[in-house]
Scaffold this active site. Structure first.
Site, PDB file in Angstrom:
ATOM      1  N   CYS A   1       0.796  -1.220   0.000  1.00 57.24           N
ATOM      2  CA  CYS A   1       0.000   0.000   0.000  1.00 57.24           C
ATOM      3  C   CYS A   1       0.826   1.266   0.000  1.00 57.24           C
ATOM      4  O   CYS A   1       0.305   2.342  -0.215  1.00 57.24           O
ATOM      5  CB  CYS A   1      -0.938   0.024   1.209  1.00 57.24           C
ATOM      6  SG  CYS A   1      -0.129   0.462   2.759  1.00 57.24           S
ATOM      7  N   GLY A   2       2.104   1.189   0.289  1.00 51.16           N
ATOM      8  CA  GLY A   2       2.896   2.409   0.352  1.00 51.16           C
ATOM      9  C   GLY A   2       2.645   3.174   1.628  1.00 51.16           C
ATOM     10  O   GLY A   2       2.008   2.697   2.562  1.00 51.16           O
TER      11      GLY A   2
END
Length: 298
Positions: free
Chosen positions: A115-116
């Site tokens: 997801c970062g």
């Protein structure tokens, strides 16, 4: 580097035949990034290029923008209670005079490989911290034919993917389509940070005459990282997110998605896509239609 891959026993079933065999897997381990000795973030990554990953992460967050702003990056000795070094903790020391951001609980985050960095998805934040507005540099021009050739060149250079099938890749290309650098990681955003971090360490920022190609989808985080590094064009083989398109449109980033064969969708910054003048009378309409596309996914 041996820790990039690992071996595990698997049960293999093929057309009803059952066997056991060792399988090569991509390694995923946590990396704690400390800034001037204080914990900042934990990312799940494939070991390798850890210093570049940390540097690129800080470029993406607006902390670093030039090699001289970075004093040192080191693995932390005694990272465990028994004093051993796991090579999973790095400390980044900023050069004297470089502002240290406020490290709060909000910024002391856990980052997964999928997801970062979450919680900072703000268009205003990127606009206010970007050092090199990509809209101010219109020099990069590429043809659809050149873009179409890039995924195969990226795939051909993915050495670890050939053994594991489990890595994302990020490639940096010149305007002529030359592969300048490639990094692989279990996380798309990590691969991009490694590219950007190496560029920072080499004094090559901003990357104003490059094309960034990623092997997966184009998320807001990837568009953010491109803008923060001064990269004017981001292309992906899959879909962009709505927020990535919004960010690209507001910052002047050229965003290309569904880059597969000779097909692609250009979601923003179409002025950097150039064409040879067709012989027919409907040249302008043909060019406009080719850039805009019909919205269908190939």
């Amino acid at each position: 580097m041996g820790r990039v891959t690992d071996r595990r026993r698997v049960l293999r079933i093929r057309d009803g035949a059952v066997s056991t065999r060792p399988d090569t897997l991509v390694t995923e381990e946590p990396l704690e990034i400390r800034l001037n000795g204080r914990p900042l973030a934990i990312v799940m990554r494939t070991p390798g290029d850890d210093f570049a990953l940390a540097a690129g992460f800080l470029v993406s967050e607006g902390v670093l923008g030039a090699a001289e702003e970075l004093r040192t990056i080191v693995y932390c000795a005694g990272a465990t209670e028994d004093g051993s070094n796991t090579y999973n903790v790095v400390d980044v020391q900023l050069a004297p005079g470089v502002p240290v951001p406020d490290i709060t609980l909000e910024r002391n985050v856990y980052t997964t490989s999928s997801c970062g960095l979450c919680g900072k998805a703000s268009l205003d934040a990127v606009r206010s911290t970007a050092r090199w507005p990509v809209a101010d540099d219109p020099r990069l021009k590429v043809t659809p034919a050149l873009l179409s050739a890039l995924p195969d060149r990226l795939r051909a250079a993915q050495r670890v993917f050939d053994r594991t099938g489990g890595l994302h890749a990020a490639g940096l290309f010149s305007p002529a389509g030359e592969l300048l650098d490639l990094r692989e990681d279990v996380g798309r955003h990590n691969a991009v940070d490694k590219l950007i971090g190496r560029a920072l360490q080499s004094g090559e920022l901003p990357l104003s005459q490059t094309i960034l190609l990623v092997s997966g989808r184009a998320s807001f985080e990837l568009a953010q990282k491109a803008v923060m590094a001064g990269i004017p064009m981001l292309a992906s083989v899959s879909a962009p997110s709505s927020l990535a398109v919004d960010l690209a449109a507001e910052t002047g980033l050229t965003l290309v998605g569904f880059l597969r064969g000779s097909s692609m969708n250009v979601y923003a910054g179409e002025d950097r896509i150039t064409y040879a003048a067709p012989s027919g009378d409907n040249g302008e309409a043909d060019r406009a239609g080719a850039v805009a596309g019909d919205g269908h996914r190939s």
